[in-house]
Structures are given as C-alpha cells and as structure tokens.
Scaffold this motif. Structure first.
Motif, mmCIF file in Angstrom:
data_model
loop_
_atom_site.group_PDB
_atom_site.id
_atom_site.type_symbol
_atom_site.label_atom_id
_atom_site.label_comp_id
_atom_site.label_asym_id
_atom_site.label_seq_id
_atom_site.Cartn_x
_atom_site.Cartn_y
_atom_site.Cartn_z
ATOM 1 N N VAL A 125 0.966 -1.058 -0.063
ATOM 2 C CA VAL A 125 0.084 0.002 0.111
ATOM 3 C C VAL A 125 0.862 1.311 0.020
ATOM 4 O O VAL A 125 1.721 1.567 0.817
ATOM 5 C CB VAL A 125 -0.898 0.044 1.237
ATOM 6 C CG1 VAL A 125 -1.556 1.362 1.302
ATOM 7 C CG2 VAL A 125 -1.730 -1.045 1.011
ATOM 8 N N ARG A 126 0.673 2.047 -0.988
ATOM 9 C CA ARG A 126 1.401 3.417 -1.203
ATOM 10 C C ARG A 126 0.269 4.372 -1.392
ATOM 11 O O ARG A 126 -0.459 4.194 -2.491
ATOM 12 C CB ARG A 126 2.527 3.306 -2.167
ATOM 13 C CG ARG A 126 3.689 2.217 -1.872
ATOM 14 C CD ARG A 126 4.543 2.977 -0.488
ATOM 15 N NE ARG A 126 5.326 1.962 -0.201
ATOM 16 C CZ ARG A 126 5.151 1.134 0.805
ATOM 17 N NH1 ARG A 126 3.887 1.165 1.727
ATOM 18 N NH2 ARG A 126 6.126 0.173 1.317
ATOM 19 N N PHE A 127 0.480 5.692 -0.819
ATOM 20 C CA PHE A 127 -0.240 6.739 -0.993
ATOM 21 C C PHE A 127 0.583 7.664 -1.937
ATOM 22 O O PHE A 127 1.690 8.037 -1.647
ATOM 23 C CB PHE A 127 -0.968 7.403 0.045
ATOM 24 C CG PHE A 127 -1.887 6.326 0.836
ATOM 25 C CD1 PHE A 127 -3.231 6.522 0.352
ATOM 26 C CD2 PHE A 127 -1.661 5.544 1.618
ATOM 27 C CE1 PHE A 127 -4.179 5.697 0.954
ATOM 28 C CE2 PHE A 127 -2.536 4.522 2.426
ATOM 29 C CZ PHE A 127 -3.888 4.738 1.923
ATOM 30 N N PRO A 128 -0.010 8.394 -2.793
ATOM 31 C CA PRO A 128 -1.464 8.664 -3.087
ATOM 32 C C PRO A 128 -1.839 7.307 -4.270
ATOM 33 O O PRO A 128 -0.862 6.926 -4.964
ATOM 34 C CB PRO A 128 -1.591 9.860 -4.103
ATOM 35 C CG PRO A 128 -0.311 9.988 -4.491
ATOM 36 C CD PRO A 128 0.601 9.445 -3.747
ATOM 37 N N VAL A 129 -2.925 6.762 -3.731
ATOM 38 C CA VAL A 129 -3.406 5.580 -4.815
ATOM 39 C C VAL A 129 -3.880 6.401 -5.942
ATOM 40 O O VAL A 129 -4.619 7.252 -6.140
ATOM 41 C CB VAL A 129 -4.596 4.778 -4.040
ATOM 42 C CG1 VAL A 129 -5.338 3.818 -5.025
ATOM 43 C CG2 VAL A 129 -4.072 4.184 -2.724
ATOM 44 N N ASP A 130 -3.478 5.730 -7.368
ATOM 45 C CA ASP A 130 -3.906 6.311 -8.467
ATOM 46 C C ASP A 130 -5.390 5.835 -8.592
ATOM 47 O O ASP A 130 -5.705 4.796 -8.740
ATOM 48 C CB ASP A 130 -3.134 5.705 -9.675
ATOM 49 C CG ASP A 130 -3.363 5.869 -11.067
ATOM 50 O OD1 ASP A 130 -4.048 5.278 -11.488
ATOM 51 O OD2 ASP A 130 -2.816 6.993 -11.123
ATOM 52 N N GLU A 131 -6.113 6.814 -8.965
ATOM 53 C CA GLU A 131 -7.464 6.690 -9.121
ATOM 54 C C GLU A 131 -7.978 5.870 -10.374
ATOM 55 O O GLU A 131 -9.047 5.235 -10.520
ATOM 56 C CB GLU A 131 -8.275 7.918 -9.146
ATOM 57 C CG GLU A 131 -7.945 8.966 -10.240
ATOM 58 C CD GLU A 131 -8.640 10.376 -10.028
ATOM 59 O OE1 GLU A 131 -9.602 10.529 -10.686
ATOM 60 O OE2 GLU A 131 -8.049 11.066 -9.387
#
Length: 133
Positions: free
Chosen positions: A120-126
């Motif tokens: 899990v890495r932010f930002p998540v690509d929409e």
C-alpha cells in the motif's frame, strides 16, 4: 481577526444518500475530521470525468418526487475523480473501491496503512483503482 474552528475527530463516517453525497460530505468536513470516509460514488462515471449533483433550497422536494429506488438515476451522487479532488483538500486520500463505495483515509491514517500493509502506497492512482475494481 480570523475565526479558527476546531474540527471534531471521528473514526468513520459513511455517506450513502442516493443524491447529494459529495456536497453534504464536503459541508460536514468543515466541522468533522474523520479518519476514514466511506462514500457512495457514481460508479458509472469513470475517471477523469468530474461530476456531482448540486443541491440547493427546494432541490430535496423535487428530487424526492422523481426518486424511485427501482430505477437507475444517472444524475445522482458524484464521480470518483470529483470525490478524489474534493476530499484531498481535507487531507483525505483514496484508499480503494468496494462495490459502489470509495474508501478514503486521512493523512495520518494513510501513513499507518503504508507501514502496516504490504504494497500500500499513497497516493493511490484513481485510474488504476477504478480499473481494478
């Protein structure tokens, strides 16, 4: 002098109004600071399109007269891209999609997710999030 308001911390808020979801949530976010937001989105409107149903005085009565749960209403809710843009101004990050809902987490929670959840890495690509849902 500017007035400074303290927002109330909340653990989770879920918004599923079948209508003015984003404008109602946006108004609430000036008062509350949820760690997690579960928001029903207009899933049929893909990124990058930004759409929200605007609401105003009297729109509730008109909307209720035409609402029927048995029929799809294409002009309700808000798109994923609209929600991502709007909620980012309040420090909320897209985490994932679950059926018709988008799940957002506050910046401080996003850091915990990155440390505690593999991959899990932010930002998540929409765009990727939408395609994978």
């Amino acid at each position: 002098a500017d007035l400074v308001f303290h927002r109330w911390d909340l653990e989770v808020i879920a918004i599923d109004l079948d209508g003015c979801d984003c404008p109602v949530l946006e108004s609430m976010l000036f008062v509350v600071a949820p760690k997690v937001v579960v928001l029903e989105i207009a899933f049929h409107i893909p990124p990058p399109f930004k759409f929200t149903l605007e609401c105003g005085p009297g729109s509730s009565d008109e909307w209720l007269q035409n609402y029927d749960v048995r029929y799809f209403n294409a002009a309700s809710g808000c798109s994923l891209s609209y929600a991502v843009e709007t909620l980012s101004r309040f420090g909320l990050n897209l985490f994932r999609l679950a059926q018709q809902d988008a799940i957002f987490v506050r910046d401080d929670v996003a850091q915990l997710f990155e440390r505690g959840m593999s991959g899990v890495r932010f930002p998540v690509d929409e765009f990727a999030c939408y395609q994978q849902s």
